[in-house]
Design a protein around this motif. Structure first.
Motif, mmCIF file in Angstrom:
data_model
loop_
_atom_site.group_PDB
_atom_site.id
_atom_site.type_symbol
_atom_site.label_atom_id
_atom_site.label_comp_id
_atom_site.label_asym_id
_atom_site.label_seq_id
_atom_site.Cartn_x
_atom_site.Cartn_y
_atom_site.Cartn_z
ATOM 1 N N LYS A 1 3.682 3.892 -4.742
ATOM 2 C CA LYS A 1 2.655 4.585 -5.497
ATOM 3 C C LYS A 1 3.309 5.298 -6.842
ATOM 4 O O LYS A 1 4.664 5.049 -6.949
ATOM 5 C CB LYS A 1 2.303 5.814 -4.850
ATOM 6 C CG LYS A 1 1.495 5.459 -3.568
ATOM 7 C CD LYS A 1 0.193 4.772 -3.653
ATOM 8 C CE LYS A 1 -0.339 4.443 -2.048
ATOM 9 N NZ LYS A 1 -1.821 3.699 -2.188
ATOM 10 N N ALA B 1 4.755 -0.162 -9.252
ATOM 11 C CA ALA B 1 3.464 0.160 -8.496
ATOM 12 C C ALA B 1 2.213 0.188 -9.629
ATOM 13 O O ALA B 1 1.116 -0.283 -9.102
ATOM 14 C CB ALA B 1 3.432 1.485 -7.904
ATOM 15 N N GLU C 1 -2.340 -1.984 -9.096
ATOM 16 C CA GLU C 1 -3.878 -1.233 -9.005
ATOM 17 C C GLU C 1 -4.745 -2.266 -8.692
ATOM 18 O O GLU C 1 -4.658 -3.360 -8.852
ATOM 19 C CB GLU C 1 -4.039 -0.503 -10.436
ATOM 20 C CG GLU C 1 -3.219 0.413 -10.752
ATOM 21 C CD GLU C 1 -3.374 1.782 -10.136
ATOM 22 O OE1 GLU C 1 -4.387 1.789 -9.549
ATOM 23 O OE2 GLU C 1 -2.254 2.539 -9.864
ATOM 24 N N ASN D 1 0.716 -1.321 -0.149
ATOM 25 C CA ASN D 1 0.079 0.027 0.119
ATOM 26 C C ASN D 1 0.887 1.276 -0.015
ATOM 27 O O ASN D 1 0.393 2.232 -0.078
ATOM 28 C CB ASN D 1 -1.106 -0.112 1.064
ATOM 29 C CG ASN D 1 -0.336 -0.145 2.706
ATOM 30 O OD1 ASN D 1 0.934 -0.067 2.439
ATOM 31 N ND2 ASN D 1 -1.143 -0.203 3.593
#
Length: 349
Positions: A252, A287, A291, A249
């Motif tokens: 990004k 990253a 998704e 998490n």
């Protein structure tokens, strides 16, 4: 609808990253890496140091031994990811192969021939004559470009060039979706971790340069970098150069996520030396593969294949990866490394 082509898997995600708490159907592909431990043919190459791996050499590397080594490698590769995907990997990065000939022999084995693997391979300048390569199932993956990127490093004492493996970049389409794969075998820890560290830092910088160039053209590029890095997930080459994230998490934008870091923290390893486990064999993703929209291929989870047949059953190295050569003879084993792998999944309407 061809079920073999789709490789449909029904996965039940219960609150997993926001996916609905119900059954969904997914296509699944395994992407793997395996250091196959000195897969040499029996023919002497005068340009490399392969004299020991010949029938009359020190290792007595006969056709009988070679054939068994090939069969063992095929058996191991066929098992990677099979528990979930129910088939052999779609993409397999390999290290420590002498040439394309050994790969041709490998993909023609009974365990792999029906997978119709293609090969991307370049000869590297490594003095031992070992290279990296990518195997791919032709019915799922189509290479569109490939290149070998030279790693220029020099000895810190005499200034002479250290000839090592190139980094292999393969771009292609996985069932119509563009994906970039980098296969690595970074410089070893010969001479000690500290003394050899700058060589792996240099390898990491080359890897970062490749990744940056791909993301400069497309910030959403789906990138997988994998290999025997000869470093653990918490070493500077990853944390300071590639700047990998340990938690999904937190990755990004153009970040890289290393699912192996949490595995390493839990004590998992892919190779062992003097009773210390390391996790040198890793598969790292951009990253963009994290998704939550599973209408295209995304990262599912990672693993290390350490089934019983790959583990040394006895002796002073009991519990280690069951290497194929030790104490001057062929052991009937496999490799001194366990394979690493990830799954990519895509929701089926």
């Amino acid at each position: 609808m061809n079920k073999k082509y789709l490789l449909i898997l029904v996965l039940v995600f219960l609150g997993y990253h926001g996916l609905a708490q119900k059954k969904k159907s997914y296509k699944i592909h395994t992407v793997a890496f395996y250091n196959v431990e000195n897969l040499f043919d029996t023919i002497n190459n005068p340009d490399t140091f392969d004299d020991d791996r010949t029938p009359t050499g020190k290792d007595r590397w006969t056709s009988k031994v070679y054939d068994k080594k090939i069969a063992n490698m095929a058996k191991a590769i066929a098992e990677i990811g099979k528990d979930v995907a129910k088939t052999a990997p779609t993409l397999v990065g390999v290290a420590e192969i002498e040439n394309e000939l050994v790969l041709q022999d490998l993909i023609k084995t009974p365990e792999l021939i029906d997978k119709n693997y293609g090969i991307v391979h370049f000869e590297s300048p490594d003095r031992r004559g070992i290279d990296v390569a990518l195997l791919y199932q032709k019915k799922y993956f189509t290479p569109t470009s490939f290149d070998n990127l030279e790693l220029l490093i020099f000895d810190d004492e005499d200034g002479k060039r250290v000839y090592t493996r190139d980094q292999l970049l393969v771009t292609g389409e996985l069932e119509g979706e563009e994906i970039h794969v980098i296969v690595n075998h970074w410089p070893s820890r010969f001479g000690g971790e500290a003394r050899s560290r700058p060589k792996r830092i240099a390898a990491a910088k080359l890897n970062k340069k490749i990744i940056d160039s791909l993301q400069a053209r497309d910030p959403e590029a789906k990138i997988i970098t994998m290999g025997d890095f000869n470093d653990n997930p918490n070493n500077d080459s990853f944390k300071k150069v590639l700047k990998t994230e340990a938690k999904r998490n937190r990755a990004k934008g153009t970040d890289l996520y290393n699912p192996m870091e949490q595995m390493f923290k839990k004590g998992m390893g892919s190779n062992a030396y003097r009773d210390v486990w390391s996790l040198f064999d890793q598969v790292i993703v951009s990253a963009s593969l994290l998704e939550k929209d599973y209408s295209s291929f995304r990262f599912y989870k990672a693993g290390i294949l350490n089934k019983r047949f790959l583990i040394n059953p006895k002796g002073r190295y009991k519990g280690y990866p069951f290497r194929s050569f030790a104490d001057g003879h062929f052991t009937d084993g496999y490799s001194d490394h366990f394979p690493a792998y990830i799954y990519l999944i895509k929701e089926v309407e």
